[in-house]
Design a protein around this motif. Structure first.
Motif, PDB file in Angstrom:
ATOM      1  N   ASP A   1      45.689  36.961  31.750  1.00 17.50           N
ATOM      2  CA  ASP A   1      45.883  36.983  33.204  1.00 17.50           C
ATOM      3  C   ASP A   1      46.388  38.327  33.730  1.00 17.50           C
ATOM      4  O   ASP A   1      46.465  38.532  34.940  1.00 17.50           O
ATOM      5  N   LYS A   2      46.691  39.261  32.841  1.00 13.50           N
ATOM      6  CA  LYS A   2      47.141  40.597  33.268  1.00 13.50           C
ATOM      7  C   LYS A   2      46.099  41.676  32.993  1.00 13.50           C
ATOM      8  O   LYS A   2      46.322  42.846  33.307  1.00 13.50           O
TER       9      LYS A   2
ATOM     10  N   PHE B   1      44.847  43.658  36.083  1.00 12.68           N
ATOM     11  CA  PHE B   1      45.930  44.440  36.662  1.00 12.68           C
ATOM     12  C   PHE B   1      46.236  45.682  35.821  1.00 12.68           C
ATOM     13  O   PHE B   1      46.375  46.774  36.353  1.00 12.68           O
TER      14      PHE B   1
ATOM     15  N   ASN C   1      54.716  41.656  29.249  1.00 12.12           N
ATOM     16  CA  ASN C   1      54.069  40.648  30.083  1.00 12.12           C
ATOM     17  C   ASN C   1      54.926  40.345  31.317  1.00 12.12           C
ATOM     18  O   ASN C   1      54.423  40.292  32.439  1.00 12.12           O
TER      19      ASN C   1
ATOM     20  N   LEU D   1      54.825  43.333  33.658  1.00 12.16           N
ATOM     21  CA  LEU D   1      53.572  43.388  34.410  1.00 12.16           C
ATOM     22  C   LEU D   1      53.590  42.392  35.573  1.00 12.16           C
ATOM     23  O   LEU D   1      53.078  42.681  36.655  1.00 12.16           O
ATOM     24  N   GLU D   2      54.203  41.226  35.361  1.00 13.11           N
ATOM     25  CA  GLU D   2      54.349  40.259  36.458  1.00 13.11           C
ATOM     26  C   GLU D   2      55.189  40.848  37.584  1.00 13.11           C
ATOM     27  O   GLU D   2      54.867  40.698  38.762  1.00 13.11           O
TER      28      GLU D   2
ATOM     29  N   GLU E   1      53.150  43.414  39.390  1.00 13.66           N
ATOM     30  CA  GLU E   1      52.158  42.767  40.258  1.00 13.66           C
ATOM     31  C   GLU E   1      52.792  42.354  41.583  1.00 13.66           C
ATOM     32  O   GLU E   1      52.193  42.517  42.642  1.00 13.66           O
TER      33      GLU E   1
END
Length: 153
Positions: A11-12, A15, A109, A112-113, A116
């Motif tokens: 999911d990353k 991005f 992870n 990265l969230e 985002e």
């Protein structure tokens, strides 16, 4: 040393691709490794560690020697020590190495969230990153026993 590679969450993937500079774009990070190390540092700073449910097939797992060539392996080791408080996490065996990589991947992870969220709606990631770093710097508090020189500026 085992050939354990660093992977990105599915999911990353899009991005992190957008964070990496290409010939056509100018972005904050020159490589996936640079972006992941920054994200992992941000993740641990914010105290967030997010398990990866599924790894991306779009981005090839990154060899550890890429991280080592930039001395990022030291960051991976420091994250492991900070997270586990156990010097044995630096052992030279496959199990310890896999655990260090897992810790790094999960902090990256989470970072990265966070990125985002920060970059949501932004067109220029470099500018937005500078604004974020500036606001983080300005939000640092001075310890009660320290003399604040910023009042003279």
């Amino acid at each position: 040393m085992a050939d354990i590679r660093i992977k990105v969450a599915k999911d990353k993937a899009q991005f992190i691709k957008a964070l990496r500079a290409t010939d056509e774009t100018s972005t904050p990070f020159q490589s996936y490794a640079d972006a992941l190390v920054f994200a992992a540092a941000l993740g641990i700073k914010q105290g967030r560690r997010e398990p990866i449910k599924e790894y991306s097939k779009e981005i090839d797992p990154i060899r550890q020697d890429i991280f080592s060539s930039k001395d990022y392996d030291q960051v991976i080791n420091l994250l492991a020590i900070a997270d586990t408080n156990d010097p044995n996490s630096l052992a030279s065996n496959v199990i310890a190495e896999e655990e260090r990589i897992k810790i790094f991947e999960e902090y990256a992870n989470a970072g990265l969230e966070i990125l985002e969220e920060i970059f949501k709606g932004s067109v220029n990631y470099s500018e937005q990153l500078l604004l974020f770093l500036s606001s983080e710097r300005n939000s640092l508090t001075i310890e009660d026993n320290e003399f604040d020189l910023s009042s003279f500026l």
